[in-house]
Design a protein around this motif. Sequence first.
Motif, PDB file in Angstrom:
ATOM      1  N   THR A 256       0.781  -1.445  -0.105  1.00  0.00           N
ATOM      2  CA  THR A 256      -0.026  -0.257   0.100  1.00  0.00           C
ATOM      3  C   THR A 256       0.904   1.241   0.100  1.00  0.00           C
ATOM      4  O   THR A 256       2.145   1.095   0.391  1.00  0.00           O
ATOM      5  CB  THR A 256      -0.918  -0.009   1.341  1.00  0.00           C
ATOM      6  OG1 THR A 256      -0.043  -0.220   2.409  1.00  0.00           O
ATOM      7  CG2 THR A 256      -1.722  -1.154   1.197  1.00  0.00           C
ATOM      8  N   HIS A 257       0.258   2.282  -0.282  1.00  0.00           N
ATOM      9  CA  HIS A 257       0.989   3.676  -0.296  1.00  0.00           C
ATOM     10  C   HIS A 257       1.947   4.149   0.933  1.00  0.00           C
ATOM     11  O   HIS A 257       2.767   4.319   0.697  1.00  0.00           O
ATOM     12  CB  HIS A 257       0.169   4.782  -0.804  1.00  0.00           C
ATOM     13  CG  HIS A 257       0.817   6.001  -0.834  1.00  0.00           C
ATOM     14  ND1 HIS A 257       0.823   6.937   0.233  1.00  0.00           N
ATOM     15  CD2 HIS A 257       1.387   6.730  -1.767  1.00  0.00           C
ATOM     16  CE1 HIS A 257       1.151   8.169   0.195  1.00  0.00           C
ATOM     17  NE2 HIS A 257       1.707   7.967  -1.017  1.00  0.00           N
ATOM     18  N   ASP A 258       1.079   3.684   2.073  1.00  0.00           N
ATOM     19  CA  ASP A 258       1.669   3.961   3.449  1.00  0.00           C
ATOM     20  C   ASP A 258       3.121   3.114   3.682  1.00  0.00           C
ATOM     21  O   ASP A 258       3.997   4.038   4.221  1.00  0.00           O
ATOM     22  CB  ASP A 258       0.843   3.447   4.558  1.00  0.00           C
ATOM     23  CG  ASP A 258      -0.458   4.436   4.751  1.00  0.00           C
ATOM     24  OD1 ASP A 258      -0.545   5.405   3.753  1.00  0.00           O
ATOM     25  OD2 ASP A 258      -1.070   4.367   5.592  1.00  0.00           O
ATOM     26  N   HIS A 262       7.969   4.903   1.626  1.00  0.00           N
ATOM     27  CA  HIS A 262       9.304   4.766   2.378  1.00  0.00           C
ATOM     28  C   HIS A 262      10.466   4.635   1.387  1.00  0.00           C
ATOM     29  O   HIS A 262      11.672   4.707   1.862  1.00  0.00           O
ATOM     30  CB  HIS A 262       9.108   4.028   3.515  1.00  0.00           C
ATOM     31  CG  HIS A 262       8.382   4.389   4.527  1.00  0.00           C
ATOM     32  ND1 HIS A 262       8.642   5.389   5.503  1.00  0.00           N
ATOM     33  CD2 HIS A 262       7.061   4.009   4.745  1.00  0.00           C
ATOM     34  CE1 HIS A 262       7.583   5.402   6.135  1.00  0.00           C
ATOM     35  NE2 HIS A 262       6.633   4.759   5.747  1.00  0.00           N
ATOM     36  N   VAL A 263      10.238   4.004   0.170  1.00  0.00           N
ATOM     37  CA  VAL A 263      11.596   3.693  -0.648  1.00  0.00           C
ATOM     38  C   VAL A 263      11.201   4.264  -1.823  1.00  0.00           C
ATOM     39  O   VAL A 263      12.037   3.998  -2.988  1.00  0.00           O
ATOM     40  CB  VAL A 263      11.789   2.157  -0.765  1.00  0.00           C
ATOM     41  CG1 VAL A 263      11.949   1.466   0.377  1.00  0.00           C
ATOM     42  CG2 VAL A 263      10.272   1.543  -1.097  1.00  0.00           C
ATOM     43  N   GLN A 264      10.325   5.371  -2.009  1.00  0.00           N
ATOM     44  CA  GLN A 264      10.198   6.113  -3.391  1.00  0.00           C
ATOM     45  C   GLN A 264      11.462   7.060  -3.383  1.00  0.00           C
ATOM     46  O   GLN A 264      11.748   7.640  -2.440  1.00  0.00           O
ATOM     47  CB  GLN A 264       9.204   6.984  -3.020  1.00  0.00           C
ATOM     48  CG  GLN A 264       7.626   6.223  -3.687  1.00  0.00           C
ATOM     49  CD  GLN A 264       6.531   7.077  -3.417  1.00  0.00           C
ATOM     50  OE1 GLN A 264       6.768   8.450  -3.420  1.00  0.00           O
ATOM     51  NE2 GLN A 264       5.350   6.485  -3.618  1.00  0.00           N
ATOM     52  N   HIS A 265      11.931   7.311  -4.640  1.00  0.00           N
ATOM     53  CA  HIS A 265      13.137   8.137  -4.762  1.00  0.00           C
ATOM     54  C   HIS A 265      12.957   9.556  -5.131  1.00  0.00           C
ATOM     55  O   HIS A 265      13.554  10.375  -5.002  1.00  0.00           O
ATOM     56  CB  HIS A 265      13.964   7.375  -5.933  1.00  0.00           C
ATOM     57  CG  HIS A 265      14.559   6.109  -5.554  1.00  0.00           C
ATOM     58  ND1 HIS A 265      15.678   5.878  -5.102  1.00  0.00           N
ATOM     59  CD2 HIS A 265      13.911   4.874  -5.843  1.00  0.00           C
ATOM     60  CE1 HIS A 265      16.028   4.722  -5.027  1.00  0.00           C
ATOM     61  NE2 HIS A 265      14.962   4.045  -5.538  1.00  0.00           N
ATOM     62  N   GLN A 266      11.810   9.634  -5.711  1.00  0.00           N
ATOM     63  CA  GLN A 266      11.236  10.965  -5.992  1.00  0.00           C
ATOM     64  C   GLN A 266      10.984  11.949  -4.596  1.00  0.00           C
ATOM     65  O   GLN A 266      10.651  11.470  -3.658  1.00  0.00           O
ATOM     66  CB  GLN A 266      10.309  11.196  -7.037  1.00  0.00           C
ATOM     67  CG  GLN A 266       8.683  10.619  -6.694  1.00  0.00           C
ATOM     68  CD  GLN A 266       8.533   9.081  -6.724  1.00  0.00           C
ATOM     69  OE1 GLN A 266       9.514   8.378  -6.834  1.00  0.00           O
ATOM     70  NE2 GLN A 266       7.349   8.625  -7.122  1.00  0.00           N
ATOM     71  N   ILE A 267      10.660  13.195  -4.640  1.00  0.00           N
ATOM     72  CA  ILE A 267      10.338  14.086  -3.963  1.00  0.00           C
ATOM     73  C   ILE A 267       8.991  13.833  -3.299  1.00  0.00           C
ATOM     74  O   ILE A 267       8.325  13.707  -4.305  1.00  0.00           O
ATOM     75  CB  ILE A 267      10.759  15.583  -4.189  1.00  0.00           C
ATOM     76  CG1 ILE A 267      11.839  15.837  -4.547  1.00  0.00           C
ATOM     77  CG2 ILE A 267      10.091  16.558  -3.142  1.00  0.00           C
ATOM     78  CD1 ILE A 267      12.258  17.409  -5.237  1.00  0.00           C
ATOM     79  N   LEU A 268       8.677  13.715  -2.220  1.00  0.00           N
ATOM     80  CA  LEU A 268       7.518  13.178  -1.654  1.00  0.00           C
ATOM     81  C   LEU A 268       6.317  14.637  -1.526  1.00  0.00           C
ATOM     82  O   LEU A 268       6.658  15.493  -1.326  1.00  0.00           O
ATOM     83  CB  LEU A 268       7.490  12.617  -0.140  1.00  0.00           C
ATOM     84  CG  LEU A 268       8.248  11.437  -0.013  1.00  0.00           C
ATOM     85  CD1 LEU A 268       8.483  11.298   1.478  1.00  0.00           C
ATOM     86  CD2 LEU A 268       7.961  10.433  -0.834  1.00  0.00           C
ATOM     87  N   GLN A 273       4.696  12.487   2.868  1.00  0.00           N
ATOM     88  CA  GLN A 273       5.448  12.695   3.666  1.00  0.00           C
ATOM     89  C   GLN A 273       4.793  12.551   5.107  1.00  0.00           C
ATOM     90  O   GLN A 273       5.167  12.220   6.171  1.00  0.00           O
ATOM     91  CB  GLN A 273       5.832  14.411   3.741  1.00  0.00           C
ATOM     92  CG  GLN A 273       6.734  14.830   4.931  1.00  0.00           C
ATOM     93  CD  GLN A 273       8.166  13.907   4.904  1.00  0.00           C
ATOM     94  OE1 GLN A 273       8.879  13.799   3.896  1.00  0.00           O
ATOM     95  NE2 GLN A 273       8.586  13.357   6.143  1.00  0.00           N
ATOM     96  N   ASP A 274       3.189  12.793   5.085  1.00  0.00           N
ATOM     97  CA  ASP A 274       2.333  12.411   6.305  1.00  0.00           C
ATOM     98  C   ASP A 274       2.447  10.884   6.436  1.00  0.00           C
ATOM     99  O   ASP A 274       2.488  10.586   7.895  1.00  0.00           O
ATOM    100  CB  ASP A 274       1.041  13.111   5.746  1.00  0.00           C
ATOM    101  CG  ASP A 274       0.184  12.578   7.054  1.00  0.00           C
ATOM    102  OD1 ASP A 274       0.203  13.191   8.118  1.00  0.00           O
ATOM    103  OD2 ASP A 274      -0.871  11.861   6.852  1.00  0.00           O
ATOM    104  N   LEU A 279       4.196   6.461  10.425  1.00  0.00           N
ATOM    105  CA  LEU A 279       4.739   5.156  10.724  1.00  0.00           C
ATOM    106  C   LEU A 279       5.603   5.403  11.918  1.00  0.00           C
ATOM    107  O   LEU A 279       5.665   4.814  13.003  1.00  0.00           O
ATOM    108  CB  LEU A 279       5.553   4.748   9.430  1.00  0.00           C
ATOM    109  CG  LEU A 279       6.306   3.476  10.073  1.00  0.00           C
ATOM    110  CD1 LEU A 279       5.499   2.353   9.693  1.00  0.00           C
ATOM    111  CD2 LEU A 279       7.541   3.242   8.981  1.00  0.00           C
ATOM    112  N   ILE A 280       6.508   6.590  12.151  1.00  0.00           N
ATOM    113  CA  ILE A 280       7.366   6.964  13.102  1.00  0.00           C
ATOM    114  C   ILE A 280       6.593   7.306  14.215  1.00  0.00           C
ATOM    115  O   ILE A 280       7.002   6.924  15.421  1.00  0.00           O
ATOM    116  CB  ILE A 280       8.494   7.878  12.680  1.00  0.00           C
ATOM    117  CG1 ILE A 280       9.235   7.491  11.648  1.00  0.00           C
ATOM    118  CG2 ILE A 280       9.196   8.536  13.962  1.00  0.00           C
ATOM    119  CD1 ILE A 280      10.037   8.577  10.937  1.00  0.00           C
TER     120      ILE A 280
END
Length: 380
Positions: A256-258, A262-268, A273-274, A279-280
């Motif tokens: 899922t997107h959530d 976390h491993v996307q390379h492009q700017i979020l 970011q939310d 998650l943290i």
Amino acid sequence: MIDQISFQTAARTVDHLGREQIADAPTAVSELWKNAFDAYATDVELNVYDGSDPVAALLDNGHGMNREDFVSRWLVVGTQSKITADTTSADDRNGLRPRPRQGQKGIGRLSCANLGPLLLFVSKRRNQKIVAALVDWRLFENPFLTLGDIRLPVTELDSLHELLPQLPELARQLLRNVDGDGDENYSKRVIAAWSSFDALHTAEVRDGSAVRETAPAEAIRRDLARLPFNERHLAQWQVWTGEAEHGTALIVGGLTHDLAVHVQHQILSPIGQDAKDRLIQTLSSFVDPFYDPSSHELNAVDPHFHYAVRTWRGDRSELLLGTDKQFSLRDIEPLEHRIEGRLGPDGVFRGRVKAFGEWQEARCEIRPPADLRIGGRADA
């Protein structure tokens, strides 16, 4: 004439109890970590891997399961309630003292559906064979199937190195839930169910209300034909490396997107970011943050439970959070205002108060409201 008739359980019940009752992916991970805690794990990890199809691996070194455990416990919805006494043997506790059970409703395992539709379940008990199973949670979305119609492929292995070569056969057998098998009556029933579900999707596309891009049966066939799991996703598991004789690995595909964010390379985007922040926030201080072996605190107990979340881009990993990075007692020692004490069985809090940097001589006692009534259920 009076007949005796039983309830029939729709397959979608599992979908409702799992994916739809869990708020988001971080909450799902938290529920699965609770299961690892209840299995007397001392280490648990969430690893998120990049790639054309990102994969997440939830790994622990708990007592694990054998085939009988998987069939009689993992596949039985509603087990492991707080009202059930902990009967974990001393051997399965791995030298740890009894733990208070964290899993409450017996649906934590269904949280996997909130991480992605594909699940490779692998588990091993000490001195026993490995059990492995393949699940596609989208099978449980079909409103035309009953729970008894869905059959999951389960296998036993002597070695983990037998696992990956068996994945194509596990996928082939799981696909029988869509295309049928040698049983004529069963095949007729499931093929009709998926034909009706696909027809429902076609109607939704026609009126503009579809939430799926691809017809349900077609999506399942496509993804089972190209399972994304490989040795990379097991490499951090202590059972795989030989550091532990027991444990459980939950390998999830189609993230899922959530989690995939976390491993996307492009700017979020702000939404991405939310998702990372949640998650943290959800998993930080998963265990008692006030335990510090160098400092005494009234209620602190060493949980003997270490956790971590890592992302992997190629062969490079990044630690997002873990036991060593969590908020701790040291962070509040300098604060001017503190309240410290115990909540007794009578519902009364007794302790002490620190105000403006000084501990007050008078003891603090806080009683519950006079009209408060505690429920009589053990799991209330």
